[in-house]
Design a protein around this motif. Structure first.
Motif, PDB file in Angstrom:
ATOM      1  N   GLU A   7       3.428   3.722  -3.676  1.00 32.62           N
ATOM      2  CA  GLU A   7       2.851   4.927  -4.572  1.00 32.62           C
ATOM      3  C   GLU A   7       3.752   6.512  -4.420  1.00 32.62           C
ATOM      4  O   GLU A   7       4.428   6.264  -3.692  1.00 32.62           O
ATOM      5  CB  GLU A   7       1.442   4.914  -4.036  1.00 32.62           C
ATOM      6  N   GLY A   8       3.276   7.200  -5.294  1.00 32.87           N
ATOM      7  CA  GLY A   8       3.631   8.105  -5.509  1.00 32.87           C
ATOM      8  C   GLY A   8       4.911   8.807  -6.610  1.00 32.87           C
ATOM      9  O   GLY A   8       4.432   7.534  -7.848  1.00 32.87           O
ATOM     10  N   ASP A   9       5.717   9.748  -6.549  1.00 32.78           N
ATOM     11  CA  ASP A   9       6.142   9.853  -8.096  1.00 32.78           C
ATOM     12  C   ASP A   9       7.629   9.462  -7.721  1.00 32.78           C
ATOM     13  O   ASP A   9       7.841   8.345  -7.084  1.00 32.78           O
ATOM     14  CB  ASP A   9       6.385  11.429  -8.069  1.00 32.78           C
TER      15      ASP A   9
ATOM     16  N   ASN B 168      -0.083  11.138  -4.231  1.00 32.53           N
ATOM     17  CA  ASN B 168      -1.258  10.669  -4.765  1.00 32.53           C
ATOM     18  C   ASN B 168      -1.848  10.978  -5.563  1.00 32.53           C
ATOM     19  O   ASN B 168      -3.158  11.004  -6.816  1.00 32.53           O
ATOM     20  CB  ASN B 168      -2.159  11.299  -3.412  1.00 32.53           C
TER      21      ASN B 168
ATOM     22  N   GLN C 134       9.379   8.967  -5.081  1.00 30.22           N
ATOM     23  CA  GLN C 134       8.037   8.487  -3.808  1.00 30.22           C
ATOM     24  C   GLN C 134       8.935   6.419  -3.769  1.00 30.22           C
ATOM     25  O   GLN C 134       8.974   6.106  -3.330  1.00 30.22           O
ATOM     26  CB  GLN C 134       7.145   8.566  -3.976  1.00 30.22           C
ATOM     27  N   ILE C 135       8.693   6.915  -5.220  1.00 39.07           N
ATOM     28  CA  ILE C 135       8.876   4.747  -5.656  1.00 39.07           C
ATOM     29  C   ILE C 135      10.154   4.112  -5.277  1.00 39.07           C
ATOM     30  O   ILE C 135      10.405   3.397  -4.835  1.00 39.07           O
ATOM     31  CB  ILE C 135       8.299   5.022  -7.631  1.00 39.07           C
TER      32      ILE C 135
ATOM     33  N   GLU D  40       0.549  -0.873  -0.406  1.00 36.59           N
ATOM     34  CA  GLU D  40      -0.021  -0.063  -0.056  1.00 36.59           C
ATOM     35  C   GLU D  40       1.222   1.552   0.227  1.00 36.59           C
ATOM     36  O   GLU D  40       0.455   1.960  -0.305  1.00 36.59           O
ATOM     37  CB  GLU D  40      -0.823  -0.268   1.202  1.00 36.59           C
ATOM     38  N   ARG D  41       2.207   1.156   0.516  1.00 34.20           N
ATOM     39  CA  ARG D  41       3.448   2.420   0.314  1.00 34.20           C
ATOM     40  C   ARG D  41       3.554   2.741  -0.597  1.00 34.20           C
ATOM     41  O   ARG D  41       4.702   3.756  -0.853  1.00 34.20           O
ATOM     42  CB  ARG D  41       3.480   2.109   1.486  1.00 34.20           C
TER      43      ARG D  41
ATOM     44  N   LYS E 112      11.301   4.332  -1.193  1.00 37.77           N
ATOM     45  CA  LYS E 112      10.237   2.779  -1.180  1.00 37.77           C
ATOM     46  C   LYS E 112      10.271   1.618  -1.512  1.00 37.77           C
ATOM     47  O   LYS E 112      11.301   0.595  -0.687  1.00 37.77           O
ATOM     48  CB  LYS E 112       8.996   3.238  -1.741  1.00 37.77           C
TER      49      LYS E 112
END
Lengths: 105, 658
Positions: free
Chosen positions: B422-424, B619, B427-428, B419-420, B431
């Motif tokens: 995600e993002g630009d 988001n 962010q990816i 779930e985490r 993560k």
């Protein structure tokens, strides 16, 4: 309430007896004369107090919790660690907002 | 080999004499002692008295043999590390002055950190490495260099940001605020109030200090608590690895791999301090080892070709052989028992998960007979059990699903990772790096466990790291469970990893250069990973002042809500201004702003720049999305702005809630 207090007291008793036994065991280690009888007595006292604590715990909620865990019959709520704030009460009716001066930026 | 430095009793004295002598020799710092290819571990016990028993104590002690290479060190080794450390600290104010936090985006702090900040980090690493490479590393200097390293890595956000980052830290500050004054936790607000020890402790500190907020504590807490963790890992590594350099490397590796960010102002951060304290006691001064008189200790078969005795006999002999006794005087042992029991009892009302992690680890050590004072396991189990049963009654009566899982199998892994993801792009990448780090840690640790086994015939350390994974059964706890499972095992995993690295460099000393370069890569990556969310975790002084003013102006009991759950919205008003009605799909208003606002009817709405950035980098919202919602609400006539500055705003409801 009283059952809970008594359970805490029995836990305190268990801790005291554990401490006393540790004192006797460690301070007599390596000596020619050991505190065999005292140590045995304290061991039994610790065991008895732990048994008493377990009984107290079962009477004061342990059986209920066990039932809940086995049957899963409980009112469940949302785990709050991931959802920071969970309301469980109706919000109080707020008063009409008073016009407030805009703070300085 | 902590347990080998024990009194083994009259029957085993001769057998253990040589090993005892070897281990005792490691009590003294002597960098030139390297006759054995393997550094012997040390213990936290006093050096044994050189006087034979019965000999008068005034007999002169034999002189300590001088080190073979007692010549003066070159100025490079004497002054190199201090100068580098001072330069690193000097760079920090420059970094704070030249870092532009307005540009924070999906890549987080690393992308905007000033070159002075990076230079400070490199200098701090160099200070550590130079001192460790010295012929005679100075323990105080290593301690100072490690402190500077922590300040330049974990403390970097505290240096360059004017306020504590991390929404949850502010929320916990709000919990403390709720307890301050009355000392009574509010009910029906948050499950964490059933474990209120940490909040009560800091509320007490706050009241005693006569201050009305903990902003400064929140800001510097991560660096301070990580320094305490590093001390714990160093002490553990001294017991498990021995040597003079390896424990420092273990502490640094722990820092470098600790991206998990559970060091913010929180109960679990304190819980880990207590956990490490107890573990250090158990593996240090209380450590024992069962001596299997059958000659074959444990499974699998330790020596090729050795005769294998029946398993029942080995178990019987092992069970009937009492563990060796620590050499500490009785009063010191009793003091350690008392301190360990105190820590274990203190964990119970502090945090939900930490008690189970340390109890699991102590049970492993007790079963294999590796520490004296197994009554501590009983004390901890009873303490935690009675606390949950009696003090946490309301919790388990209403939220049993947190224990049973509530049918949400796989929830923690899903919430913790998928779930985490995600993002630009930034962010990816961040993560994915976060997912890569535990894999790297475990791979290194497994190699280290193999090296440890070859050297010590011991599988207990890897078991200690595995035990916290059992908590993954509590799936409903949420995504942070996975992070904590990794963190609880990390100290032992890093110590095993250092054993692997030590074996790696012993094959060829030139490989130490590779380790130094690895450290230069690891810490900047750590800064990138830890700061990856800073676009929406950054909190400004304006955010804090605006929020406090909004609470001051809110009528008693009025609902104050942020547009999204980031920013310091929870710094006060817990229990009074946050009792939002449960509306499906509205855990945060930004999910469906107009519907949620219409149904929840918050009296005050808070907008932060961090909310705007969260929408954009995480988001996929268009820039200015939060401003458009704000304008829409004002245009509807339901709200008016009492404060506006950029993306920051306070909206107050004009129409009385129905």
């Amino acid at each position: 309430m009283i059952g809970g207090v008594l359970t805490w007291l029995v836990l305190a008793l268990v801790l005291v007896l554990f401490g006393a036994r540790a004192w006797v065991v460690e301070t007599n280690r390596g000596r020619l004369t050991t505190a065999g009888a005292t140590q045995r007595g304290l061991t039994w006292a610790v065991a008895a107090s732990v048994a008493l604590l377990v009984v107290m715990a079962m009477v004061n909620g342990g059986l209920t919790l066990t039932g809940l865990l086995i049957n899963g019959e409980a009112e469940t709520g949302t785990p709050s660690d991931s959802a920071p704030v969970v309301s469980q009460q109706a919000p109080a009716a707020p008063a009409a907002p008073a016009p407030a001066p805009a703070p300085a930026p | 080999m902590t347990s080998e430095t024990r009194n083994t009793g009259p029957g085993r004295g001769a057998a253990s004499a040589s090993s005892t002598r070897t281990a005792e020799s490691t009590q003294y710092l002597d960098p030139n002692r390297s006759a054995s290819p393997v550094d012997q571990p040390t213990t936290a016990v006093r050096p044994p008295s050189p006087h034979p028993q019965g000999e008068p104590s005034d007999t002169p002690r034999p002189p300590t043999p001088a080190p073979r290479d007692a010549g003066p060190l070159s100025p490079l080794w004497v002054w190199g590390s201090p100068v580098l450390a001072v330069l690193a600290v000097v760079m920090l104010p420059l970094a704070a002055a030249t870092t532009n936090l307005d540009d924070l985006g999906g890549w987080g702090l690393a992308a905007v950190l000033s070159p002075f900040g990076w230079a400070a980090l490199v200098l701090a690493i160099a200070a550590c490495v130079v001192e460790l490479w010295s012929k005679r590393p100075r323990i105080p200097m290593l301690g100072i260099a490690t402190t500077v390293l922590i300040l330049c890595s974990f403390g970097m956000p505290s240096v360059v940001m004017p306020q504590a980052r991390f929404t949850t830290a502010w929320l916990i500050g709000g919990f403390v605020d709720a307890l301050a004054g009355t000392g009574v936790p509010p009910t029906g607000v948050d499950a964490r109030f059933y474990w209120p020890a940490f909040f009560a402790q800091w509320a007490w500190f706050r009241d005693a200090a006569g201050v009305d907020n903990l902003d400064v504590v929140l800001r510097w807490f991560p660096a301070a608590v990580v320094a305490v963790w590093a001390i714990g890992v160093y002490a553990l590594a001294r017991s498990m690895l021995g040597g003079t350099r390896a424990p420092w490397v273990a502490a640094w590796l722990f820092l470098g791999l600790n991206w998990i960010e559970q060091d913010y102002f929180s109960p679990q951060a304190t819980g880990i301090v207590l956990l490490l304290t107890v573990l250090t006691f158990a593996l240090g001064p209380l450590a024992t080892r069962r001596t299997d008189t059958a000659g074959v200790a444990g499974w699998p078969r330790p020596h090729p070709g050795s005769p294998r005795l029946p398993r029942w006999r080995r178990w019987l002999v092992s069970a009937m052989t009492p563990p060796n006794s620590p050499t500490l005087p009785p009063r010191q042992l009793l003091l350690i028992y008392f301190s360990a029991a105190l820590c274990l009892l203190a964990i119970a009302p502090t945090h939900q998960l930490t008690p189970f992690a340390i109890i699991g680890q102590l049970v492993v050590l007790a079963v294999v007979g590796r520490f004296r004072g197994r009554g501590l396991v009983i004390v901890a189990t009873l303490g935690v059990g009675i606390y949950i049963l009696i003090a946490g009654r309301d919790f388990w009566m209403t939220q049993i699903s947190m224990i049973t899982g509530g049918g949400d199998e796989g929830g923690a892994i899903e919430a913790g990772f998928f779930e985490r993801l995600e993002g630009d792009t930034g962010q990816i990448v961040v993560k994915l790096l976060r997912a890569l780090m535990p894999v790297l840690t475990w791979l290194l640790a497994i190699v280290g466990a193999w090296v440890y086994w070859k050297r010590r015939r011991d599988l207990v350390p890897i078991l200690l790291a595995v035990v916290p994974m059992g908590m993954a059964a509590v799936q409903s706890y949420g995504g942070e469970l996975l992070l904590r499972v990794i963190l609880y095992g990390l100290p032992v995993l890093t110590i095993l990893a250092v054993d692997a690295l030590r074996a790696f460099v012993r094959a060829d000393r030139r490989r130490e250069i590779a380790l130094g370069i690895g450290m230069l890569i690891l810490f900047p990556v750590l800064l990138l990973i830890r700061g990856g969310n800073d676009a929406y975790m950054d909190v400004t002084t304006e955010d804090v002042a605006m929020t406090r003013q909004a609470y001051d102006q809110a009528p008693p009991g009025a609902l104050v809500q942020p547009l999204s759950n980031v920013g310091p919205y929870g710094l006060e008003g817990i229990g009074e201004h946050n009792r939002a009605p449960g509306v499906e799909g509205c855990t945060q208003i930004a999910n469906d702003p107009l519907r949620c606002i219409d149904q929840m009817q918050p009296q005050t709405l808070l907008f932060y720049e961090s909310i705007e950035k969260e929408g954009v980098v995480l988001n996929g919202e268009q820039p200015g999305w939060s401003t458009r919602i704000r304008d829409q609400l004002i245009a509807s006539g339901q709200y008016r702005a009492t404060y506006q500055n950029g993306f920051n705003a306070v909206l107050v409801r004009v129409v009385a809630p129905q």
